[in-house]
Design an enzyme around this catalytic site. Structure first.
Site, PDB file in Angstrom:
ATOM      1  CG  ASP A   8      -0.352   0.191   2.534  1.00 23.80           C
ATOM      2  OD1 ASP A   8       0.890   0.349   2.613  1.00 23.80           O
ATOM      3  OD2 ASP A   8      -1.100   0.218   3.540  1.00 23.80           O
ATOM      4  CB  CYS A  65       0.640  -2.626   4.623  1.00 23.68           C
ATOM      5  SG  CYS A  65       0.309  -3.649   6.075  1.00 23.68           S
ATOM      6  CB  THR A  67       1.804  -3.166  10.881  1.00 27.69           C
ATOM      7  OG1 THR A  67       0.579  -3.557  10.221  1.00 27.69           O
ATOM      8  CG2 THR A  67       1.594  -1.870  11.640  1.00 27.69           C
ATOM      9  N   GLY A  68       2.551  -4.650   8.026  1.00 30.71           N
ATOM     10  CA  GLY A  68       2.514  -5.993   7.431  1.00 30.71           C
ATOM     11  C   GLY A  68       1.290  -6.775   7.866  1.00 30.71           C
ATOM     12  CB  VAL A  69      -0.848  -6.520  10.860  1.00 34.10           C
ATOM     13  CG1 VAL A  69      -2.099  -7.201  11.409  1.00 34.10           C
ATOM     14  CG2 VAL A  69       0.343  -6.804  11.755  1.00 34.10           C
ATOM     15  CG  HIS A  98       8.347 -25.293  11.896  1.00 38.12           C
ATOM     16  ND1 HIS A  98       8.398 -25.218  13.270  1.00 38.12           N
ATOM     17  CD2 HIS A  98       9.497 -25.905  11.511  1.00 38.12           C
ATOM     18  CE1 HIS A  98       9.529 -25.755  13.700  1.00 38.12           C
ATOM     19  NE2 HIS A  98      10.228 -26.171  12.647  1.00 38.12           N
ATOM     20  NE  ARG A 109       3.279   4.084   8.048  1.00 36.94           N
ATOM     21  CZ  ARG A 109       1.987   4.341   7.817  1.00 36.94           C
ATOM     22  NH1 ARG A 109       1.049   3.773   8.561  1.00 36.94           N
ATOM     23  NH2 ARG A 109       1.626   5.146   6.844  1.00 36.94           N
ATOM     24  CG  HIS A 133       6.678 -29.011  10.785  1.00 33.59           C
ATOM     25  ND1 HIS A 133       6.397 -28.399  11.977  1.00 33.59           N
ATOM     26  CD2 HIS A 133       7.930 -29.523  10.906  1.00 33.59           C
ATOM     27  CE1 HIS A 133       7.440 -28.515  12.788  1.00 33.59           C
ATOM     28  NE2 HIS A 133       8.381 -29.202  12.159  1.00 33.59           N
TER      29      HIS A 133
HETATM   30  C1  RB5 Z   1      -1.951   2.652   6.593  1.00 33.00           C
HETATM   31  O1  RB5 Z   1      -1.905   3.836   7.286  1.00 33.00           O
HETATM   32  C2  RB5 Z   1      -1.771   1.475   7.542  1.00 33.00           C
HETATM   33  O2  RB5 Z   1      -2.892   1.311   8.332  1.00 33.00           O
HETATM   34  C3  RB5 Z   1      -1.463   0.215   6.764  1.00 33.00           C
HETATM   35  O3  RB5 Z   1      -0.331   0.414   5.983  1.00 33.00           O
HETATM   36  C4  RB5 Z   1      -1.187  -1.028   7.590  1.00 33.00           C
HETATM   37  O4  RB5 Z   1      -0.245  -0.782   8.586  1.00 33.00           O
HETATM   38  C5  RB5 Z   1      -2.359  -1.743   8.090  1.00 33.00           C
HETATM   39  O5  RB5 Z   1      -2.265  -2.814   8.689  1.00 33.00           O
END
Ligand code: RB5
Length: 150
Positions: A8, A65, A67-69, A98, A109, A133
């Site tokens: 993103d 992104c 956080t990658g989450v 695994h 970030r 696994h």
């Molecule tokens: C965008 O601001 C941020 O929310 C996105 O990049 C990501 O961290 C979401 O999980």
């Protein structure tokens, strides 16, 4: 390998760094991410890479992104996807060994460029160990198909 990459707005710069690194390593990179830094919605890019991986159009995927989450949660909604967020190289190795993760994710970030390169390399260099696994990964896909009994 043919590798899908997606991101993103929070990860444009890191995406280009990682895509170049993957090409230096000899891989073919398919860019499904945004190249613009204006705010956008990470599920769009998570699902694009997830679908490409699940369809076998690529060998594996990289998602980035903030956080990658969020982007990995979106990709994991595609049947057959096992996307794993990693912030260190040991986890990156283990999610292949695994969990047979077919997408590696991390946060622009959260990790710097050099660590991100090391994470991707550790993931790509590792091999799925199978055995016990493999049985557990099969169970995950039984859950996905709503056929898991316990
Ligand atoms: C965008 O601001 C941020 O929310 C996105 O990049 C990501 O961290 C979401 O999980």
């Amino acid at each position: 390998m043919k590798i899908a990459i997606g991101n993103d707005h929070a990860a444009v710069e890191l995406k280009f760094e990682i895509a170049s690194y993957l090409e230096e390593l000899g891989h073919e990179v398919v860019n499904y991410g945004t190249d613009e830094t204006q705010s956008c919605d990470y599920p769009v890019y998570g699902v694009k890479v997830g679908r490409a991986v699940a369809a076998g159009e690529v060998d594996c995927g990289v998602l980035i992104c903030g956080t990658g989450v969020g982007i990995s949660i979106a990709a994991n909604k595609v049947a057959g996807v096992r996307a794993a967020v990693c912030s260190d190289t040991a986890t990156a190795r283990l999610v292949k060994q695994h969990n047979n993760a077919n997408i590696i994710a991390f946060g622009a970030r959260i990790v710097g460029v050099e660590l991100a390169k090391d994470i991707v390399k550790a993931y790509l260099d590792a091999e799925f160990m199978g055995g016990r696994h493999g049985k557990r990964v099969d169970m995950i896909h039984e859950i996905e198909a709503d056929q898991f009994l316990c």
